[in-house]
Scaffold this active site. Structure first.
Site, PDB file in Angstrom:
ATOM      1  N   GLU A  88     -33.024  89.517  12.978  1.00  0.00           N
ATOM      2  CA  GLU A  88     -33.222  90.903  13.415  1.00  0.00           C
ATOM      3  C   GLU A  88     -32.926  91.145  14.890  1.00  0.00           C
ATOM      4  O   GLU A  88     -33.805  91.527  15.655  1.00  0.00           O
ATOM      5  CB  GLU A  88     -34.640  91.326  13.063  1.00  0.00           C
ATOM      6  CG  GLU A  88     -34.837  91.266  11.560  1.00  0.00           C
ATOM      7  CD  GLU A  88     -36.167  91.806  11.072  1.00  0.00           C
ATOM      8  OE1 GLU A  88     -37.192  91.439  11.633  1.00  0.00           O
ATOM      9  OE2 GLU A  88     -36.162  92.585  10.119  1.00  0.00           O
ATOM     10  N   GLU A  91     -34.903  87.376   2.747  1.00  0.00           N
ATOM     11  CA  GLU A  91     -36.335  87.668   2.577  1.00  0.00           C
ATOM     12  C   GLU A  91     -36.488  88.600   1.385  1.00  0.00           C
ATOM     13  O   GLU A  91     -35.710  89.544   1.221  1.00  0.00           O
ATOM     14  CB  GLU A  91     -36.930  88.346   3.824  1.00  0.00           C
ATOM     15  CG  GLU A  91     -36.964  87.457   5.049  1.00  0.00           C
ATOM     16  CD  GLU A  91     -37.498  88.146   6.307  1.00  0.00           C
ATOM     17  OE1 GLU A  91     -38.244  89.132   6.183  1.00  0.00           O
ATOM     18  OE2 GLU A  91     -37.148  87.681   7.409  1.00  0.00           O
TER      19      GLU A  91
END
Ligand code: GAL
Length: 999
Positions: free
Chosen positions: A429, A509
């Site tokens: 991220e 994820e």
């Protein structure tokens, strides 16, 4: 030292070039232990001079190393009570933020309020341990320091560094003395490095990994690279060890003795895989040192849009693992790492993403040995720049180039010789930036044998995988077919668009395991196994990061971000693992184990067979033993082994179950259970450890399903008690049944919201939607009660103030001699969809009845799914059988109290308590409908209002919910909305129950 080095974007100064982690004959002296420590409020620390030899530190604290100072008992001079016990919750201790930086965004500057720990260690070296005092010889190594440190040895400055989860070494041979030496380290909590370390986790400063002195010969090998490929077409391994000094490579088991740089072909070598972690051990001798070589032969490639290892596609059944211990934070001992691996292997997990930083190197060594695929991620996340609209994001700013390169280099260099590492992940991220291109190129040049992952850049131009977090099932299906919509910002049909569609997909994820959940693990697995584009996924996440704390009254509880007096704070978002913070498996752990089991067992009564599918990528089934068991109404009546041939990977076999006897007619409900278990003990589980279970109804020829009645034979039935219901004349509610005080049943449509019911922010929040229209505050009205003969009918309407929506209900009680039957009808009325509060359909989290029973009841036995909790979208681990549990042990102690302990597909349950008649509640016709139940000592309201489990206390009653259905769990705390099919439809429904009692 550079002025304000802790705000420098250079990353580090004075350190040696990074080199591979290894063990060798070089003497390693651990400097772990008790150090002197003093905490100061600013980067000035205790001031200049603390590094000096003669500095008097006698009045300082003692602290253990490795540890995070915020988790140790130390003095905080500027706090109200300076001597503190850990973990301190007042904002001077551990801090938790998810995406936010806990300081103003003004890179690379950090606040002057920057807690700084000065550490001093005096250590003695015998004369023979400092034999070689040349500069290049002995190195001082820090395995992990959070977040920035400056170092002095015997008063001489060595340098400074950032990169909390990465090793750093300094050359110190020339500085060591025989006798007393003084090591001084100044550690700053905040630094320029903190801008690169905005992972969703606790901010935990300190010397938290090992500090070591390694006495190496001055001309020892620094860099060495093991190439150990495997050619699956010939079975030949190719071994070459390159080193920056000439040396001799020996692998006795393979008869290998060769010079560095020489390529050796090894015929018939056993390749390494997570399933069969075959390692060959040897040595590299050079420059007076013998380095241990641990060689695993394997070749990782991407071919035809698939990830292959040794020529075979592989499927990661993975978890995201943070390093966490409820007392010690990220300072893990080896035992804890081994425990993690044992727990993973026992749950059929075969892969780990090291979210979001390189773990302690010992963990990777253990992955090599035990067999786990590793996606190793670099210590890089700049998430907080999202609040600056990504302006100044380090990967896009040239001034941060060196620091980013430094991090990638230190990761790849440390771990490149580890066979378990099969993918490098550059960051988490951190949005986009040109530096990623350079980093990717650097890795490709340095290590062409491993693909590179970066999930966040929608172009995927610098990633060898397409990847996403938390897609819905529908989106995942589309990705599997390579039909995903073009990501925003990418031109449809452009080179990036076409290239991405050709890439394998890695689900970085999914299945957010926050609180009770996630649901749909089986659904995700089915899709991941159905399309060849997929190389598997990684559940978020392995373990809750909560700290073992005590409240003012000394009661233990699990502290999360919301318990810390500091803003911003990420609240409970750190509690989203399949293990609780103390490593107790949560129900999600068992559900995951069942959903990802590497063997499918599908009995089929019609053909009298079981189909066994081996889902391994490499191993055949010879490590497993198989058995069957026949149950009638949950009681075993026969069992036996199943002979299964050594079915190869990714294939199946159908086996006729000749030995299973036919069942007598009308004996009850018949189930066949097939199990696969370890034939022998392994280094991670004992012999007999169950790997997979499959079940099917098994009513064979001539047998007929029985009603709930006959099964009671095996339930130690006592003397029947007459029902003698007493109805309240006004409400029609029961006041007593079988002579037992009972309150209810009332219509119940609410449950204490789970973390997933609450959703994230304002999206997918079924709890908030339900509350907006009052599902949590139904009031009840009785409209009619009439008794004709043995039958009493009570009718009414339950709904909330301010709304038209309501449930119209009718309860028909029919009293017999020793039983009473209830037919409870529910119909929805009013505005359940398109409500004034929003244009959505509200569906209730549950639909059913709630009863209060005397608090003396303390046990439940049931026939249905168990032994753990189950929900419509999470019941793979719950098999059909007969179970017993105390009401107290029923409660799953989620650290944030919420709905738990449901059991779907219940046939009957018995509630027992000393001196009380045993109450039996059964589905009147289990072939038509079953029911869900929960039982607890407090109401749903108390459960919803409690902040911590210890806020819950015995209400004096047992609250029993009997539901037509509860909605599923989903994973909306970070992920898609709960699929329609797992909701409770707002449609008419009926619950048919038969109550009996015995003494
Ligand atoms: C992801 C992130 C993880 C964690 C998760 C939510 O976006 O990569 O670190 O924050 O969401 O728990």
């Amino acid at each position: 030292m550079l002025d304000r080095y802790w705000e420098s974007t250079a990353g580090s100064a004075g350190a040696r070039a990074p080199r591979p982690w290894t063990t060798s004959t070089a003497r390693l002296r651990s400097l772990n232990g008790r150090w002197r420590f003093r905490l100061s409020p600013t980067p000035a620390g205790t001031g200049p001079g603390f590094e000096r030899d003669g500095y008097d530190d006698a009045a300082w604290d003692l602290i253990r190393v490795p540890a995070h100072w915020v988790l140790e008992d130390i003095t905080v001079p500027w706090a109200d009570e300076p001597r503190v016990s850990a973990p301190r919750l007042d904002g001077t201790g551990p801090l938790y933020t998810n995406t936010a930086f806990p300081f103003p965004i003004d890179p690379p500057r950090v606040p002057t309020e920057n807690p700084t720990g000065d550490y001093r260690l005096e250590f003695e070296l015998p004369a023979d341990e400092v034999a070689d005092r040349r500069e290049g010889a002995t190195v001082l190594r820090f395995q992990g320091v959070d977040s920035c440190a400056a170092v002095w040895l015997n008063g001489v400055e060595l340098g400074w560094f950032t990169g909390s989860r990465l090793p750093v070494e300094f050359a110190v041979g020339h500085l060591l003395r025989a006798g007393r030496n003084v090591l001084a380290v100044r550690v700053h909590r905040w630094s320029a490095g903190s801008y690169l370390e905005d992972q969703d986790m606790w901010w935990l400063p300190g010397l938290f990994r090992d500090v070591e002195l390694i006495e190496r010969p001055v001309d020892a090998v620094d860099d060495f690279n093991i190439v150990a490929d495997y050619d699956h077409t010939t079975g030949v391994g190719r071994l070459r060890v390159d080193a920056d000094r000439p040396g001799m490579v020996e692998i006795p088991e393979l008869g290998v003795r060769a010079a560095t740089g020489e390529t050796i072909a090894v015929p018939e070598v056993d390749p390494w895989s997570a399933e069969r972690p075959r390692l060959y051990r040897g040595t590299l001798t050079a420059g007076g040192e013998r380095i241990d070589l641990v060689v695993g032969f394997r070749t990782v490639t991407i071919d035809g849009g698939r990830l292959l290892v040794n020529g075979s596609p592989i499927l990661f059944r993975g978890v995201n693992r943070h390093e966490h211990d409820e007392h010690r934070g990220r300072s893990l001992d080896r035992e804890t790492m081994v425990r993690d691996i044992e727990l993973m292997k026992r749950a059929n997990i075969n892969a780990v993403r090291t979210s979001h930083y390189p773990p302690h190197p010992e963990f990777l060594r253990l992955c090599d040995e035990y067999g786990l695929w590793v996606v190793e991620e670099c210590d890089l996340e700049t998430h907080g720049f999202i609040y600056a609209a990504w302006e100044g994001n380090p990967p896009a700013e040239p001034v941060w180039r060196d620091a980013l390169h430094d991090r990638i280099r230190r990761m790849v260099q440390r771990d490149k010789n580890s066979p378990s590492v099969v993918v490098w992940s550059m960051a988490n991220e951190s949005w986009t930036g040109d530096t990623f291109r350079e980093l990717r190129q650097w890795i490709r040049d340095a290590d062409p044998g491993r693909p590179v992952l970066y999930e966040r850049d929608p172009s995927y131009a610098d990633s060898d995988f397409h990847s996403l977090m938390y897609p819905s099932l529908e989106d995942l299906e589309r990705i599997g077919r390579r039909e995903e919509p073009t990501p925003e910002g990418v031109e449809p049909g452009s080179t990036d668009d076409v290239r991405r569609r050709g890439l394998p997909f890695l689900l970085v994820e999914y299945a957010h395991a926050m609180g009770n959940g996630p649901g749909s693990l089986v659904d995700y697995q089915r899709i991941l196994e159905a399309h060849e584009r997929f190389c598997g996924g990684f559940v978020w996440e392995w373990i809750d990061h909560g700290f073992a704390a005590r409240d003012a009254a000394g009661r233990p509880f699990t502290a999360h971000g919301g318990d810390i007096a500091f803003r911003p704070n990420g609240g409970r978002y750190c509690l989203d693992g399949v293990l609780f913070s103390d490593r107790t498996p949560s129900p999600a752990y068992f559900e995951l184990a069942a959903a990802i089991a590497p063997v499918a067992l599908e009995p089929d009564a019609a053909s009298g067979t079981v189909r066994i599918v081996n889902k391994h990528d490499f191993a055949d089934l010879s490590a497993l033993v198989f058995g069957w068991r026949l149950d009638v109404d949950g009681l075993p009546i026969a069992e036996g082994p199943i002979d299964v041939p050594a079915v190869g990977p990714r294939s199946g076999v159908q086996i006729v179950l000749d030995d299973v006897p036919p069942v007598e007619a009308a004996d009850g409900e018949v189930w066949l259970t097939v199990t696969a278990a370890l034939a022998d003990a392994t280094d991670w589980a004992p012999r007999g450890h169950e790997v997979a279970v499959g079940q099917a109804r098994w009513e064979t020829v001539g047998s007929a399903p029985a009603s709930a009645g006959p099964a009671a034979r095996s339930e130690e039935v006592g003397d029947p008690v007459r029902p003698e219901p007493v109805f309240d004349p006004l409400t029609g509610a029961l006041g007593s049944l079988f002579g037992v005080g009972i309150a209810g049943p009332t219509v119940d449509v609410w449950r204490a919201p789970t973390e997933n019911d609450r959703g994230q922010g304002s999206s997918n929040t079924m709890a908030a939607d339900g509350k907006a229209v009052g599902l949590d505050r139904f009031t009840h009205r009785t409209d009619a009660r009439a008794t004709v003969g043995p039958t009493t009918v009570v009718r009414g309407r339950s709904g909330p103030a301010t709304q038209t929506l309501a449930v119209l209900w009718e309860q028909t009680w029919t009293v017999g001699d020793a039983r009473i039957d209830l037919t409870a009808d529910f119909a929805f009325t009013g505005r359940w969809s398109d409500t004034p509060h929003g244009h959505y359909d509200v569906t209730p989290p549950r639909l059913g009845l709630r009863l209060a029973l005397p608090g003396g009841y303390d046990r439940v036995e049931w026939f249905g799914r168990g032994p753990g909790e189950s929900y419509v979208d999470s019941m793979a681990a719950a098999r059909i059988g007969r179970f017993a549990a105390s009401i107290d042990s029923f409660q799953v102690p989620y650290p944030v109290p919420e709905e738990n302990g449901n059991h779907v597909e219940t046939r009957w349950l018995r509630i027992l308590g000393p001196g009380l008649p045993t109450l039996r509640i059964a589905a009147t016709d289990p072939e038509i409908s079953l029911f869900d139940f929960t039982a607890r000592r407090w109401t749903s309201e108390a459960l919803e209002n409690a902040r911590h489990p210890h806020d819950l206390s015995d209400s004096g009653s047992v609250w029993l919910n009997l539901d037509v259905r509860q909605q599923g769990l989903g994973s909306s705390s970070c992920g898609p909305a709960l699929p329609e099919r797992y909701r409770v439809p707002s449609e008419p429904a009926t619950l048919r129950l038969t109550f009996t009692a015995e003494r």
